[in-house]
Scaffold this active site. Structure first.
Site, PDB file in Angstrom:
ATOM      1  N   ASP A  87      11.066  -0.110   2.041  1.00 17.88           N
ATOM      2  CA  ASP A  87      10.939  -0.351   0.603  1.00 17.88           C
ATOM      3  C   ASP A  87      10.576   0.937  -0.120  1.00 17.88           C
ATOM      4  O   ASP A  87      10.859   1.083  -1.300  1.00 17.88           O
ATOM      5  CB  ASP A  87       9.881  -1.416   0.330  1.00 17.88           C
ATOM      6  N   ARG A 137       3.694   3.536   1.615  1.00 18.87           N
ATOM      7  CA  ARG A 137       4.025   4.800   0.972  1.00 18.87           C
ATOM      8  C   ARG A 137       5.072   5.532   1.794  1.00 18.87           C
ATOM      9  O   ARG A 137       5.007   5.572   3.030  1.00 18.87           O
ATOM     10  CB  ARG A 137       2.779   5.674   0.826  1.00 18.87           C
ATOM     11  N   HIS A 186      12.130   0.016  -3.389  1.00 20.82           N
ATOM     12  CA  HIS A 186      10.827  -0.180  -4.033  1.00 20.82           C
ATOM     13  C   HIS A 186      10.825  -1.393  -4.961  1.00 20.82           C
ATOM     14  O   HIS A 186      10.248  -1.379  -6.049  1.00 20.82           O
ATOM     15  CB  HIS A 186      10.409   1.075  -4.811  1.00 20.82           C
ATOM     16  N   GLY A 200      -5.396  -4.436   4.199  1.00 21.41           N
ATOM     17  CA  GLY A 200      -5.641  -4.811   2.819  1.00 21.41           C
ATOM     18  C   GLY A 200      -5.058  -6.179   2.514  1.00 21.41           C
ATOM     19  O   GLY A 200      -4.628  -6.922   3.414  1.00 21.41           O
ATOM     20  N   GLU A 227      12.154   9.155  -4.388  1.00 17.11           N
ATOM     21  CA  GLU A 227      12.642   7.972  -5.116  1.00 17.11           C
ATOM     22  C   GLU A 227      13.035   8.388  -6.528  1.00 17.11           C
ATOM     23  O   GLU A 227      12.217   9.007  -7.223  1.00 17.11           O
ATOM     24  CB  GLU A 227      11.562   6.891  -5.152  1.00 17.11           C
ATOM     25  N   ARG A 248      -8.946   1.856  10.195  1.00 12.22           N
ATOM     26  CA  ARG A 248     -10.187   2.494  10.601  1.00 12.22           C
ATOM     27  C   ARG A 248     -11.375   1.676  10.103  1.00 12.22           C
ATOM     28  O   ARG A 248     -11.502   1.405   8.922  1.00 12.22           O
ATOM     29  CB  ARG A 248     -10.254   3.915  10.057  1.00 12.22           C
TER      30      ARG A 248
END
Length: 320
Positions: A257, A233, A281, A157, A262, A179
């Site tokens: 991160d 994630r 994060h 991305g 969390e 993928r």
């Protein structure tokens, strides 16, 4: 999509200063309601129910129960909290957009900074300074170079592509696992090639297909001394297995991160695990973070009002 002439109200659930609120008032063609995240009141619920547009991350149940809402601009890239809604039905009237590439620069820079901090001993040396300990002869022989390293980026991305650009001057050999569009496209290919990489960087969305992708078996296949970075994630990584690999010294370090819980609970092993940098994060943060969010919202608002396609629409069937 047609915004029509009814001048839809705008509901905003973001921590904003007065300058941010003023800018949104100028952008909106109808009434604007502001709510503080974490302190939502009954009046805020009524405002959301009356709004045609929302900016922020209201609780999923409240979004589903807002009958006039036609467009939600999330103040995040992640959509995990909304995946449980009935999108085949809800999606007929409600379009959701996320922040897309807004965080590409800051997250990519944080990933690079974390890797360099581990390779060049910055994190360890900072801890020694806080204790007033001089350990040059111990630390210096262990310092590593990022230059020429083999790096696997999980994802392709906007953040992953920006991170790969930042590695350009280091002469790294970069591969992507994605993928359909990566150098490595299948889990079997990932298994076969994981031992080849010095650094593995997780920048994947949270989907059923990515949850637990780096399980105990795959972590054990990583090259001894390799560094793992996760800024996608927390669900990507088996944290118990990661702690074991780091504590044994087999892996060279981790930059995290995101974590499975969390805030990370007190007493969690990652707080004290060796060679771990926890960035809590914050990787998407920058001094102009709010301005970036409002800039994207402003562009999408113009598109919404002129029936143009919105930027970064969420693809619920794909989970991102």
């Amino acid at each position: 999509m047609n915004a029509g002439d009814h001048r839809p109200g705008l509901y905003v659930e973001l921590p904003l200063g007065e300058s941010g609120r003023a800018r949104l008032r100028e952008l909106a063609s109808g009434p604007v309601w502001f709510a503080e995240p974490g302190t939502v009141s009954a009046a805020d619920d009524r405002a959301l129910a009356d709004a045609g547009i929302a900016l922020g991350n209201p609780e999923a149940a409240r979004v589903a129960e807002a009958p006039r809402l036609r467009w939600l601009q999330l103040a995040s890239v992640g959509i995990d909290g909304y995946l449980g809604l009935d999108w085949p039905v809800l999606g007929r009237r409600l379009t959701v957009t996320n922040l897309g590439d807004v965080f590409a620069d800051p997250v990519a820079e944080s990933c690079l900074a974390g890797i360099l901090a581990l390779h060049r001993g910055i994190d360890e040396l900072s801890g020694l300074r806080s204790r007033g300990t001089w350990a040059k002869s111990v630390v210096r022989p262990r310092l590593r170079l990022l230059s020429g390293a083999r790096v696997l980026v999980l994802g392709r991305g906007s953040i992953a592509l920006r991170f790969a650009e930042l590695l350009g001057p280091f002469g790294c050999r970069i591969s992507h696992f994605a993928r359909g569009s990566g150098d490595i496209r299948t889990p079997a290919g990932l298994d076969a090639q994981l031992p080849d990489f010095d650094v593995v960087v997780g920048l994947l969305p949270g989907t059923p297909g990515t949850s637990g992708l780096l399980d105990a078996r795959r972590l054990a296949r990583m090259r001894p001394g390799a560094v793992l970075v996760n800024a996608g994630r927390g669900s990507l990584v088996d944290e118990e297995a990661l702690v074991s690999e780091l504590s044994s010294g087999r892996l060279g370090g981790a930059v995290l991160d995101v974590t499975g819980q969390e805030p990370l609970p007190a007493g969690h092993p990652l707080w004290t695990c060796p060679n771990v940098i926890l960035t809590q994060h914050t990787a998407g943060g920058s001094t102009d973070e709010t301005a970036r969010v409002i800039d994207l919202f402003a562009e999408n608002l113009h598109r919404f009002e002129t029936d143009a396609p919105l930027r970064n629409p969420v693809q619920w069937a794909r989970g991102f």
